[in-house]
Design an enzyme around this catalytic site. Structure first.
Site, PDB file in Angstrom:
ATOM      1  N   LYS A  33      -7.962 -76.205  52.894  1.00 40.13           N
ATOM      2  CA  LYS A  33      -8.095 -77.691  52.411  1.00 40.13           C
ATOM      3  C   LYS A  33      -7.208 -78.781  53.182  1.00 40.13           C
ATOM      4  O   LYS A  33      -7.762 -79.603  53.522  1.00 40.13           O
ATOM      5  CB  LYS A  33      -7.755 -77.785  50.778  1.00 40.13           C
ATOM      6  CG  LYS A  33      -8.539 -78.730  50.363  1.00 40.13           C
ATOM      7  CD  LYS A  33      -8.607 -78.739  48.722  1.00 40.13           C
ATOM      8  CE  LYS A  33      -9.743 -77.536  48.143  1.00 40.13           C
ATOM      9  NZ  LYS A  33      -9.793 -77.620  46.973  1.00 40.13           N
TER      10      LYS A  33
ATOM     11  N   PHE B 175      -4.484 -82.903  46.502  1.00 42.14           N
ATOM     12  CA  PHE B 175      -4.409 -81.768  45.294  1.00 42.14           C
ATOM     13  C   PHE B 175      -5.559 -80.531  45.622  1.00 42.14           C
ATOM     14  O   PHE B 175      -6.383 -80.754  46.112  1.00 42.14           O
ATOM     15  CB  PHE B 175      -4.634 -82.287  44.158  1.00 42.14           C
ATOM     16  CG  PHE B 175      -3.170 -83.147  43.552  1.00 42.14           C
ATOM     17  CD1 PHE B 175      -2.855 -84.200  44.107  1.00 42.14           C
ATOM     18  CD2 PHE B 175      -2.583 -82.364  42.454  1.00 42.14           C
ATOM     19  CE1 PHE B 175      -1.362 -84.563  43.746  1.00 42.14           C
ATOM     20  CE2 PHE B 175      -1.295 -82.983  41.954  1.00 42.14           C
ATOM     21  CZ  PHE B 175      -0.950 -84.300  42.639  1.00 42.14           C
TER      22      PHE B 175
ATOM     23  N   ASN C 284     -15.440 -83.845  34.057  1.00 41.30           N
ATOM     24  CA  ASN C 284     -14.684 -82.752  34.132  1.00 41.30           C
ATOM     25  C   ASN C 284     -13.348 -82.638  33.184  1.00 41.30           C
ATOM     26  O   ASN C 284     -13.141 -83.961  32.637  1.00 41.30           O
ATOM     27  CB  ASN C 284     -14.022 -82.370  35.760  1.00 41.30           C
ATOM     28  CG  ASN C 284     -13.536 -83.405  36.119  1.00 41.30           C
ATOM     29  OD1 ASN C 284     -12.184 -83.867  35.698  1.00 41.30           O
ATOM     30  ND2 ASN C 284     -13.958 -84.008  37.166  1.00 41.30           N
TER      31      ASN C 284
ATOM     32  N   PRO D 104     -19.327 -88.830  48.090  1.00 44.28           N
ATOM     33  CA  PRO D 104     -18.276 -88.897  49.204  1.00 44.28           C
ATOM     34  C   PRO D 104     -17.191 -88.294  48.950  1.00 44.28           C
ATOM     35  O   PRO D 104     -16.590 -88.011  47.824  1.00 44.28           O
ATOM     36  CB  PRO D 104     -18.289 -90.416  49.401  1.00 44.28           C
ATOM     37  CG  PRO D 104     -18.548 -90.756  48.184  1.00 44.28           C
ATOM     38  CD  PRO D 104     -19.589 -89.962  47.468  1.00 44.28           C
ATOM     39  N   ASP D 105     -16.356 -87.586  49.917  1.00 43.43           N
ATOM     40  CA  ASP D 105     -15.102 -87.107  49.907  1.00 43.43           C
ATOM     41  C   ASP D 105     -13.891 -88.074  50.122  1.00 43.43           C
ATOM     42  O   ASP D 105     -13.763 -88.425  51.399  1.00 43.43           O
ATOM     43  CB  ASP D 105     -15.032 -85.865  50.679  1.00 43.43           C
ATOM     44  CG  ASP D 105     -13.568 -85.113  50.514  1.00 43.43           C
ATOM     45  OD1 ASP D 105     -12.358 -85.544  50.288  1.00 43.43           O
ATOM     46  OD2 ASP D 105     -13.643 -84.001  50.213  1.00 43.43           O
TER      47      ASP D 105
ATOM     48  N   LYS E 140      -9.473 -81.137  55.448  1.00 46.02           N
ATOM     49  CA  LYS E 140      -9.414 -82.582  54.633  1.00 46.02           C
ATOM     50  C   LYS E 140      -8.583 -83.595  55.548  1.00 46.02           C
ATOM     51  O   LYS E 140      -8.555 -84.684  55.419  1.00 46.02           O
ATOM     52  CB  LYS E 140      -9.068 -82.821  53.236  1.00 46.02           C
ATOM     53  CG  LYS E 140      -9.972 -81.726  52.417  1.00 46.02           C
ATOM     54  CD  LYS E 140     -10.274 -82.552  51.007  1.00 46.02           C
ATOM     55  CE  LYS E 140     -11.213 -81.683  50.178  1.00 46.02           C
ATOM     56  NZ  LYS E 140     -11.705 -82.428  49.032  1.00 46.02           N
TER      57      LYS E 140
HETATM   58  O1  C5P Z   1     -12.475 -81.115  44.836  1.00 47.66           O
HETATM   59  P1  C5P Z   1     -11.580 -80.408  45.975  1.00 47.66           P
HETATM   60  O2  C5P Z   1     -10.972 -79.329  45.460  1.00 47.66           O
HETATM   61  O3  C5P Z   1     -12.009 -80.581  47.360  1.00 47.66           O
HETATM   62  O4  C5P Z   1     -10.317 -81.663  45.790  1.00 47.66           O
HETATM   63  C1  C5P Z   1      -9.328 -81.425  46.315  1.00 47.66           C
HETATM   64  C2  C5P Z   1      -8.504 -82.718  46.728  1.00 47.66           C
HETATM   65  O5  C5P Z   1      -9.507 -83.745  47.330  1.00 47.66           O
HETATM   66  C3  C5P Z   1      -7.972 -83.704  45.735  1.00 47.66           C
HETATM   67  O6  C5P Z   1      -6.847 -84.374  46.198  1.00 47.66           O
HETATM   68  C4  C5P Z   1      -8.982 -84.377  45.156  1.00 47.66           C
HETATM   69  O7  C5P Z   1      -8.561 -85.927  44.618  1.00 47.66           O
HETATM   70  C5  C5P Z   1      -9.657 -84.907  46.641  1.00 47.66           C
HETATM   71  N1  C5P Z   1     -11.057 -85.185  46.479  1.00 47.66           N
HETATM   72  C6  C5P Z   1     -11.544 -86.362  46.786  1.00 47.66           C
HETATM   73  N2  C5P Z   1     -12.950 -86.766  47.016  1.00 47.66           N
HETATM   74  C7  C5P Z   1     -13.706 -85.821  46.533  1.00 47.66           C
HETATM   75  C8  C5P Z   1     -13.359 -84.758  46.063  1.00 47.66           C
HETATM   76  C9  C5P Z   1     -11.944 -84.260  46.269  1.00 47.66           C
HETATM   77  O8  C5P Z   1     -10.776 -87.436  47.127  1.00 47.66           O
HETATM   78  N3  C5P Z   1     -15.216 -86.108  46.396  1.00 47.66           N
END
Ligand code: C5P
Length: 419
Positions: A356, A342, A227, A322-323, A360
């Site tokens: 979010k 973010f 990206n 993984p998130d 999260k």
């Molecule tokens: O992709 P997304 O909009 O959900 O990202 C939101 C936040 O989650 C950001 O802080 C990003 O760094 C984090 N993130 C993460 N791992 C992922 C996707 C996003 O830590 N796989």
């Protein structure tokens, strides 16, 4: 910690004054063929054997030789020079250069760089066999090994002086292989915790982990899904956290940015590597997830480059990554006291950020608009809104450095419970 590959490595080659210096010109070529960036510093004696012009032509970068040149005293000084490398390679390393290193003497650009660096050095000795076997040299080599310095060679063989024995510099390809091995382990030499940090900052005594940049998810060995994240905001946050006195670890995806000074940087490529490096960096007081992590990866990345076929384009099957943010927020035992995420959105910014925050499980969300034309990706400025459970704060458009400082100040207030 994730290993580095030669293809993305930044090598600082220090050429000492020996007959073998001509082989170092070939070494530059071999390293660059494999994708490495090579910058060169030469001692005065090295310049009697090969010219800076040759090293410059082969490395494609200006060669540094003079500690007192105006560039060394300005923004591009030798300290920054040494920090911007992943590994220092000293080839050929003369007995005198090895002795300087062992004693920590720094009387020219090469030796000052070697003393000022926070990176590991790989040394390829080259000298007459009696000089190599001399107890003084052997003592110095043992001292340097004890300091974590790596060695390759010397080889046995006929020497320029006509004698036969150990002292020939390792061949360029053997040095390349040693560089590859050295990159398998972390090349940053850690300072004792707390050393070198500014005292009395708002985050003194705290540990902060920041993710930054994009992730690259391989399709095959050549192609990837990525990206547009430049890493500028995340890197600025790590720099601001360090400036506020925090021991700071930056887990960074591929970016073109220099490592922020004083910050421990762990370079990764994929989301899974970023996750592992982040978990390995815990415990921490604060976690800031500024990276634009790819949500998906290709299920079965091809081992070989996918060829064009007559029967149409390949179909890529994606699976979820993984998130990292959600995982760190949900940790028991070592969950950081403050977790900041973010939200990069192109629409319904605040609603999505609120959702979010809940989903999260983090404490703050920094929401920014990333629609084309906003200039957020790669730009120097950012316009963010801070979303917390107890309300939102709209910040004016600011430089990313200022956003980083303001965020670090807010984090420090939240940690101490100050209003
Ligand atoms: O992709 P997304 O909009 O959900 O990202 C939101 C936040 O989650 C950001 O802080 C990003 O760094 C984090 N993130 C993460 N791992 C992922 C996707 C996003 O830590 N796989």
């Amino acid at each position: 910690m994730t290993a580095q590959t030669l293809a993305s490595a930044r090598i600082l080659l220090i050429i000492g004054g020996g007959v073998a210096a001509y082989k170092s010109l070939d070494l530059i070529r071999r390293l660059r063929e494999r994708g490495a960036t090579v910058r060169v510093a030469m001692t005065a004696a090295a310049q009697r054997f090969v010219t800076p012009l040759s090293a410059e032509a082969l490395s494609g970068q200006p060669v540094r030789a003079d500690l007192f040149a105006p560039t060394e005293q300005s923004g591009m000084g030798h300290i920054e020079f040494s920090r911007e490398a992943d590994l220092l390679v000293v080839a050929p390393a003369t007995a005198d250069l090895i002795a300087h290193m062992a004693l920590g003497l720094a009387d020219d650009l090469a030796t000052t760089t070697l003393l000022a660096t926070d990176k590991r050095a790989l040394v390829a000795p080259a000298m007459n066999l009696r000089m190599w076997l001399h107890p003084a040299t052997q003592r110095n080599v043992a001292t340097l090994r004890g300091d974590g310095v790596l060695f390759v060679g010397p080889d046995d063989g006929e020497m320029a002086c006509g004698e036969y024995g150990p002292g020939r510099m390792a061949e360029p390809l053997a040095i390349v292989a040693a560089v590859e091995r050295a990159l398998q382990a972390p090349t940053v030499l850690p300072l004792p915790p707390g050393v070198g940090l500014p005292r009395g900052g708002a985050l003194a005594g705290r540990r902060v982990v920041v993710t930054s940049g994009p992730t690259y998810e391989p399709i095959d060995p050549v192609r990837f899904l990525g990206n547009r994240s430049s890493g500028r905001q995340g890197h600025a946050i790590a720099e601001a956290a360090r400036a506020a006195g925090a021991e700071t670890i930056l887990v960074s995806g591929p970016t073109a940015l220099a490592d922020p000074p004083g910050v421990r940087v762990v370079r990764v490529e994929t989301a899974r590597e970023m996750r592992d490096a982040t978990i390995a960096a815990l415990p921490a007081d604060v976690f800031v997830a500024a990276a634009a992590v790819a949500d998906w990866r290709v299920e079965d990345a091809a081992e070989e480059k996918i060829k064009k076929r007559g029967d149409g384009a390949p179909i890529l099957r994606l699976v979820e990554n993984p998130d990292i943010l959600a995982e760190v927020s949900a940790r028991r035992g070592d969950r950081p006291a403050l977790v900041v995420g973010f939200a990069a959105e192109t629409q319904a910014l605040i609603d999505n950020a609120r959702a979010k925050l809940k989903r999260k499980g983090c404490d703050l969300i920094v929401a920014n608009r990333v629609a084309i034309g906003e200039g957020t990706f790669g730009g120097a400025e950012n316009k963010v809104t801070i979303v917390a459970a107890d309300g939102i704060e709209e910040w004016p458009r600011m430089g990313k450095t200022e956003v980083a400082r303001a965020l670090v100040a807010l984090v420090a207030r939240k940690l101490t419970g100050a209003p």
